[in-house]
Design a protein around this motif. Structure first.
Motif, mmCIF file in Angstrom:
data_model
loop_
_atom_site.group_PDB
_atom_site.id
_atom_site.type_symbol
_atom_site.label_atom_id
_atom_site.label_comp_id
_atom_site.label_asym_id
_atom_site.label_seq_id
_atom_site.Cartn_x
_atom_site.Cartn_y
_atom_site.Cartn_z
ATOM 1 N N SER A 147 -8.243 11.032 -1.762
ATOM 2 C CA SER A 147 -8.157 9.715 -2.381
ATOM 3 C C SER A 147 -8.453 8.599 -1.388
ATOM 4 C CB SER A 147 -6.762 9.506 -2.984
ATOM 5 O OG SER A 147 -5.767 9.538 -1.957
ATOM 6 N N HIS A 148 -8.253 8.862 -0.094
ATOM 7 C CA HIS A 148 -8.481 7.895 0.968
ATOM 8 C C HIS A 148 -9.094 8.620 2.161
ATOM 9 C CE1 HIS A 148 -5.344 6.016 -1.497
ATOM 10 N NE2 HIS A 148 -5.691 4.848 -0.983
ATOM 11 N N MET B 11 -0.502 8.703 4.530
ATOM 12 C CA MET B 11 -1.685 7.852 4.584
ATOM 13 C C MET B 11 -2.071 7.621 6.041
ATOM 14 S SD MET B 11 -3.796 5.970 2.686
ATOM 15 C CE MET B 11 -2.900 5.608 1.169
ATOM 16 N N CYS C 183 -10.197 7.913 6.592
ATOM 17 C CA CYS C 183 -10.204 7.054 7.774
ATOM 18 C C CYS C 183 -11.167 7.651 8.795
ATOM 19 C CB CYS C 183 -8.802 6.950 8.357
ATOM 20 S SG CYS C 183 -8.637 5.719 9.677
ATOM 21 N N ILE D 7 -10.055 -0.902 2.875
ATOM 22 C CA ILE D 7 -8.773 -1.582 2.666
ATOM 23 C C ILE D 7 -8.112 -1.970 3.979
ATOM 24 C CG2 ILE D 7 -8.321 -0.591 0.396
ATOM 25 C CD1 ILE D 7 -6.584 1.521 1.679
ATOM 26 N N MET E 180 0.838 -1.202 0.000
ATOM 27 C CA MET E 180 0.000 0.000 0.000
ATOM 28 C C MET E 180 0.871 1.248 0.000
ATOM 29 S SD MET E 180 -2.673 1.312 2.923
ATOM 30 C CE MET E 180 -3.254 -0.367 3.158
ATOM 31 N N MET F 218 -1.280 9.646 0.356
ATOM 32 C CA MET F 218 -2.606 9.839 -0.220
ATOM 33 C C MET F 218 -2.690 11.268 -0.727
ATOM 34 S SD MET F 218 -5.094 10.398 3.099
ATOM 35 C CE MET F 218 -6.178 11.555 2.227
ATOM 36 N N LEU G 197 -10.225 2.318 7.287
ATOM 37 C CA LEU G 197 -9.532 3.039 6.220
ATOM 38 C C LEU G 197 -10.150 2.639 4.882
ATOM 39 C CD1 LEU G 197 -7.191 4.882 5.265
ATOM 40 C CD2 LEU G 197 -5.748 2.830 5.186
ATOM 41 N N VAL G 198 -10.521 3.638 4.089
ATOM 42 C CA VAL G 198 -11.250 3.398 2.847
ATOM 43 C C VAL G 198 -10.519 4.046 1.679
ATOM 44 C CG1 VAL G 198 -13.433 3.787 1.628
ATOM 45 C CG2 VAL G 198 -13.445 3.306 4.097
ATOM 46 N N LYS G 199 -10.379 3.295 0.584
ATOM 47 C CA LYS G 199 -9.898 3.851 -0.680
ATOM 48 C C LYS G 199 -11.121 4.374 -1.427
ATOM 49 C CE LYS G 199 -7.196 2.807 -4.830
ATOM 50 N NZ LYS G 199 -6.421 1.769 -5.555
ATOM 51 N N LEU G 200 -11.168 5.661 -1.658
ATOM 52 C CA LEU G 200 -12.366 6.292 -2.178
ATOM 53 C C LEU G 200 -12.470 6.142 -3.699
ATOM 54 C CD1 LEU G 200 -12.250 9.487 0.048
ATOM 55 C CD2 LEU G 200 -13.440 7.323 0.457
ATOM 56 N N GLY H 159 -16.374 4.326 -1.114
ATOM 57 C CA GLY H 159 -15.212 3.572 -1.553
ATOM 58 C C GLY H 159 -15.106 2.222 -0.887
#
Length: 342
Positions: free
Chosen positions: A101-102, A30, A104, A80, A1, A5, A39-42, A77
């Motif tokens: 982009s991410h 990040m 939390c 992850i 990863m 971000m 934690l999310v990847k959007l 999203g």
């Protein structure tokens, strides 16, 4: 990863309409999910008019974005990393992650999504805050009755189109107001409005009011307020006794009134409210999310069956979010404005 971000921060506070220099595109560390966090990847983020108000350092119903802070937004999203039993990697979630982009957040601030029930983008529009705003405002404060007349501006937007469709299904005459012939055609052909008027075709409120009176021969019973300005000035004298005005926004005044939008006077508004016994109810939808499950229960199946239509205007790339946002505030979008992030 990746350990970095991307985000868009508020670089400076705008005076009037936002400009590109008010935003900064940054790479930052990040975040790491702590106990109870996810934690999310959007994949997609929402752009909404209320965000303009968050850019001002003014007292309001919510705190402004701090200079250097991430611009506020709802986003959806894929999970992850999770330190909550409520989510696992691969789940999809909605939360107020911001222009990034991410994101939390604590699990209790997230809504789990099922991609099998439809596109996840619907959680940002027709089945998200905008659609919920239209449903709640119309039913709670508009109190629609068959045979009445409703007027709503921004008729092809996610709020206005929800209001118009629900009102039409309840047996009302629905009059939309939108910017441009293309949007007006969309309002009648896709969203079922009886008529839609192009506010750009009128130089001032008086000329708009004359044609609006013809479109509403029995007067106006409900005006769903989300733009204010010239439209509000045109509508107020046409309201029927005991009319209702749900107020969820005033986009034309965000950043300061200009031109004809600045001519509306408080005495004219208040006199009409008094002598016509109008009910004017302001509301902030964040205060009513206890009703959101009922909204999904009612409207979710209608969207799935195609009984409620929607349009999404999707811009590509986080770096293009400021341009899409500035265009949206000027009516440059067609439907719900979303930014695709991956």
């Amino acid at each position: 990863m990746s350990q970095q971000m991307q985000r868009i921060a508020l670089a400076s506070r705008p005076t009037g309409a936002p400009v590109a220099e008010n935003f900064s595109f940054e790479s930052v560390a990040m975040p790491i999910a702590k106990d109870g966090e996810v934690l999310v990847k959007l994949h997609y983020m929402s752009l909404d008019p209320y965000m303009r108000g968050r850019m001002d350092d003014a007292k309001s119903y919510a705190a402004p974005v701090a200079i250097g802070g991430t611009m506020e937004a709802g986003a959806v999203g894929e999970v992850i990393s999770s330190n909550s039993p409520e989510f696992k990697p691969g789940d999809f979630a909605f939360g107020m992650f911001g222009w990034a982009s991410h994101g939390c957040l604590p699990a209790n601030q997230l809504q789990k999504l099922d991609p099998n029930h439809g596109p996840i983008t619907t959680a940002l529009g027709v089945l998200g805050m905008p659609g919920f705003t239209g449903w709640h405002g119309l039913n709670t404060y508009g109190k629609p009755k068959a045979g009445e007349t409703l007027v709503v501006a921004a008729a092809t937007g996610p709020v206005g189109s929800m209001v118009g469709q629900l009102a039409k299904q309840a047996g009302l005459r629905t009059v939309g107001i939108a910017g441009g012939a293309e949007k007006c055609a969309l309002a009648t052909e896709k969203f079922g409005f009886d008529i839609c008027m192009d506010h750009r075709a009128y130089a001032d409120a008086n000329s708009l009011r004359k044609d609006l009176a013809l479109a509403c021969p029995d007067g106006i019973d409900i005006y769903f307020e989300n733009v204010a300005g010239k439209v509000l000035e045109a509508v107020i004298p046409l309201m029927n006794p005991h009319g209702r005005i749900p107020v969820c926004g005033m986009i034309s005044w965000y950043g300061g009134a200009q031109g004809a939008d600045a001519t509306l006077t408080a005495p004219m508004i208040w006199r009409n409210i008094l002598v016509k016994f109008l009910s004017v109810n302001g509301f902030i939808i964040m205060n009513h999310f206890d009703q959101y499950p009922e909204f999904l229960k009612q409207v979710g199946p209608m969207v799935a069956k195609g009984e409620v239509q929607y349009i999404e205007d999707i811009a590509e790339g986080l770096e293009n979010a400021p341009a899409a946002f500035m265009a949206m505030l000027k009516g440059g979008n067609m439907g719900k404005q979303i930014v695709k992030l991956i």
